[in-house]
Design a protein around this motif. Structure first.
Motif, PDB file in Angstrom:
ATOM      1  N   THR A  43       0.152  13.666   6.441  1.00 33.23           N
ATOM      2  CA  THR A  43       0.454  14.641   5.404  1.00 33.23           C
ATOM      3  C   THR A  43       1.397  14.019   4.394  1.00 33.23           C
ATOM      4  O   THR A  43       1.838  14.553   3.318  1.00 33.23           O
ATOM      5  N   GLU A  44       1.605  12.560   4.608  1.00 34.34           N
ATOM      6  CA  GLU A  44       2.714  11.852   3.929  1.00 34.34           C
ATOM      7  C   GLU A  44       1.835  11.352   2.699  1.00 34.34           C
ATOM      8  O   GLU A  44       0.617  11.082   2.578  1.00 34.34           O
ATOM      9  N   ARG A  45       2.736  11.175   1.593  1.00 32.06           N
ATOM     10  CA  ARG A  45       2.175  10.377   0.487  1.00 32.06           C
ATOM     11  C   ARG A  45       1.890   9.083   0.610  1.00 32.06           C
ATOM     12  O   ARG A  45       2.777   8.368   1.440  1.00 32.06           O
ATOM     13  N   ALA A  46       1.121   8.316  -0.123  1.00 30.74           N
ATOM     14  CA  ALA A  46       0.616   6.923   0.148  1.00 30.74           C
ATOM     15  C   ALA A  46       1.933   6.002   0.001  1.00 30.74           C
ATOM     16  O   ALA A  46       2.149   5.229   0.712  1.00 30.74           O
ATOM     17  N   GLU A  47       2.706   6.363  -1.115  1.00 28.33           N
ATOM     18  CA  GLU A  47       4.022   5.509  -1.485  1.00 28.33           C
ATOM     19  C   GLU A  47       4.995   5.503  -0.407  1.00 28.33           C
ATOM     20  O   GLU A  47       5.389   4.612   0.022  1.00 28.33           O
ATOM     21  N   ASP A  48       5.091   7.014   0.373  1.00 26.05           N
ATOM     22  CA  ASP A  48       6.083   7.057   1.360  1.00 26.05           C
ATOM     23  C   ASP A  48       5.401   6.565   2.581  1.00 26.05           C
ATOM     24  O   ASP A  48       6.259   5.957   3.426  1.00 26.05           O
ATOM     25  N   ARG A  49       4.249   6.491   2.935  1.00 23.23           N
ATOM     26  CA  ARG A  49       3.720   6.014   3.983  1.00 23.23           C
ATOM     27  C   ARG A  49       3.827   4.497   4.001  1.00 23.23           C
ATOM     28  O   ARG A  49       4.151   3.912   5.222  1.00 23.23           O
TER      29      ARG A  49
ATOM     30  N   SER B 186      -4.815   3.830   1.216  1.00 23.58           N
ATOM     31  CA  SER B 186      -4.090   3.266   0.351  1.00 23.58           C
ATOM     32  C   SER B 186      -4.050   1.557   0.711  1.00 23.58           C
ATOM     33  O   SER B 186      -3.969   1.154   1.969  1.00 23.58           O
TER      34      SER B 186
END
Length: 538
Positions: free
Chosen positions: A226-232, A259
């Motif tokens: 569920t995390e955003r790509a930049e956060d991952r 990503s």
């Protein structure tokens, strides 16, 4: 500490800027909001300024009265010796010069001595004087390089203050030691991970990871989808701390991430695990491109770079499109060799040592590409044996090793060696090649410099002076020497502080500049010795 309503002393709706404006214009021309002109206006202005000054120094922004904050946690560490406390106040009060790049004179640069002072104070385990905490936090906010040492020295009271001033919130993302803080309340970790701000979650993951790598990884796995790509990408980068074989399964799954940057980071981490399946796949690809031709009198390394970047290579982190000006095949080869375990080359080259492998000639102009990739692999895998081979001897005529193609790469290779070996290599380099290319290499050496390295630097500076070189050409090295030379060297440098005789090949005034620079160096070394003595006083 308490706050008061704006109406109780400060101008209604006013601010520090308003107070300054009224003071500059004069109370005859302008008064504070809600006050009348007259004989009492100047006193009212000064009263308001006093109240506002207290608020600013206390680290609290003006606000309406609220519940008193909980008292700061006690700091059990011993107090600084009085002389050391005075020294800290002096260092914190110093500001960068405003001379527009002119001559520095012989006075030490106190701003550059503050990091060293903090490191020494932390070594002795002293607590920061409470009155210096605002200035310490301001210094750490302005200079990120100061933050770990400054927050370690500031201790729990700095965190208490940081909760009261948004400008110091950076401190809340770190513990007193500069490492991420780990909550102690039961259930707080899960709550913060689920509900916290992104910066808080990054700090939390780093803290959990540092304490228990498996727990940190499981925390990330629970919300990964569920995390955003930049956060991952940021979360994945935190796995560098404590990277271990147990992380492989999760990282393998991350190779299929949508990503590209996440996939590339996962591949880089897996390649740093020599026993991983990805490392084995990369090794198989890399060794299939490199062979030894024994049909000639001298063994010759031959290279057949990949002709395509297939889907499996892309999944394992190979970037298919090269940068501008770079050939595709050499780009793909470099990535394969960089990611392959260095141990694979011993078998491929018939049991040869790294030194013997690096010494082999390479056909068709592939040597620079192959050796540069081995350099990157040695740095990534922290392999001192390969680093030594690629560095070569410091006295090599080409001013570098057989595989290091730039000073930046040599500095990275040196960082994989022990402190003593590093200093010895750089001292040998300076003894042969002088200081013109040594600045980056000196930056990776342990402080204070070992005796041999310090003497090599001073001798090279003395030679440059005698040769009529411009002293400002060596200002960077001289600045490093002020911070990194052993203070015990000050006595040996006394003879260099006099103005030398100028010859026909030296520009007018050059001797004065050199004498001034050496005088500043001696003064700084003696100040560093004094700082150390103040921190060890009974």
């Amino acid at each position: 500490m308490n706050t008061t309503p704006a109406s109780a002393g400060a101008p209604a709706g006013g601010s520090w800027e308003e107070l300054v404006t009224v003071a500059l214009l004069g109370t005859e021309r302008r008064t504070l909001q809600g006050q009348r002109p007259g004989r009492g206006a100047p006193a009212a202005l000064l009263d308001a300024a006093a109240v506002e000054t207290v608020r600013r120094r206390a680290g609290v922004r003006p606000a309406r009265a609220a519940a008193r904050p909980e008292p700061a946690a006690p700091d059990p560490r011993p107090a600084l010796p009085p002389a050391a406390a005075r020294r800290l106040a002096t260092l914190l009060a110093d500001r960068p010069g405003t001379g527009g790049g002119g001559r520095r004179g012989t006075a030490p640069d106190l701003m550059e001595l503050l990091p060293q002072w903090l490191a020494l104070a932390n070594t002795h385990g002293f607590a920061a004087p409470p009155g210096t905490l605002p200035a310490l936090l301001d210094a750490a906010r302005a200079r990120t390089d100061l933050r770990p040492a400054a927050l370690a020295f500031a201790g729990p009271r700095a965190l208490w203050l940081a909760r009261l001033n948004p400008e110091w919130r950076f401190a809340l993302r770190s513990s007193s030691g500069g490492a991420p803080a780990l909550p102690e309340e039961p259930g707080r970790i899960q709550q913060l991970w689920q509900e916290g701000l992104f910066a808080e979650r990054v700090a939390l993951l780093s803290a959990v990871r540092a304490k228990d790598p498996s727990a940190g990884r499981e925390l990330l796995v629970a919300t990964w989808a569920t995390e955003r790509a930049e956060d991952r990408l940021m979360f994945l980068d935190s796995l560098r701390s404590g990277l271990c074989a147990e992380d492989e399964a999760f990282l393998e799954r991350a190779l299929a991430d949508r990503s590209r940057n996440v996939r590339a980071t996962a591949a880089e981490l897996l390649s740093a695990l020599p026993g991983s399946a990805l490392a084995a796949r990369m090794a198989a690809r890399a060794v299939s491109c490199v062979a030894v031709d024994h049909t000639r009198g001298t063994p010759l390394v031959t290279v057949e770079a990949p002709h395509e970047c297939d889907a499996a290579m892309e999944r394992d982190g190979v970037v298919p499109k090269p940068p501008a000006g770079r050939g595709e095949r050499s780009w793909w080869l470099g990535q394969l060799v960089e990611a392959a375990p260095l141990a694979a080359w011993r078998e491929r080259f018939g049991g040869r040592s790294p030194e013997e492998v690096v010494a082999l000639p390479v056909a068709d102009g592939w040597q620079a590409e192959l050796h540069a990739a081995w350099c990157r692999a040695a740095v990534r895998q922290r392999d001192p044996g390969w680093s030594r081979a690629l560095l070569g001897v410091p006295s090599a005529p080409e001013a570098g090793g057989p595989g290091a193609v730039s000073l930046a790469e040599r500095a990275k290779l040196l960082a994989t060696l022990g402190a003593g070996e590093r200093a010895e290599w750089v001292a040998g380099f300076i003894g042969t090649h002088g200081l013109s290319e040594a600045f980056q290499l000196l930056g990776v050496c342990a402080v204070p410099w070992a005796g041999g390295l310090g003497r090599a630097v001073v001798d090279a500076l003395d030679i440059a002076r005698d040769a009529g070189s411009y002293p400002w050409s060596f200002s960077g090295v001289m600045g490093l020497a002020e911070r990194c030379l052993d203070p015990a060297e000050a006595g040996r440098l006394e003879g260099l502080t006099s103005v030398p005789d100028e010859s026909e090949r030296t520009a007018p005034g050059t001797g004065d500049y050199w004498a001034e620079a050496f005088q500043r160096l001696v003064t700084t070394l003696r100040l560093r010795a004094t700082m150390s003595a103040e921190l060890t006083a009974p």
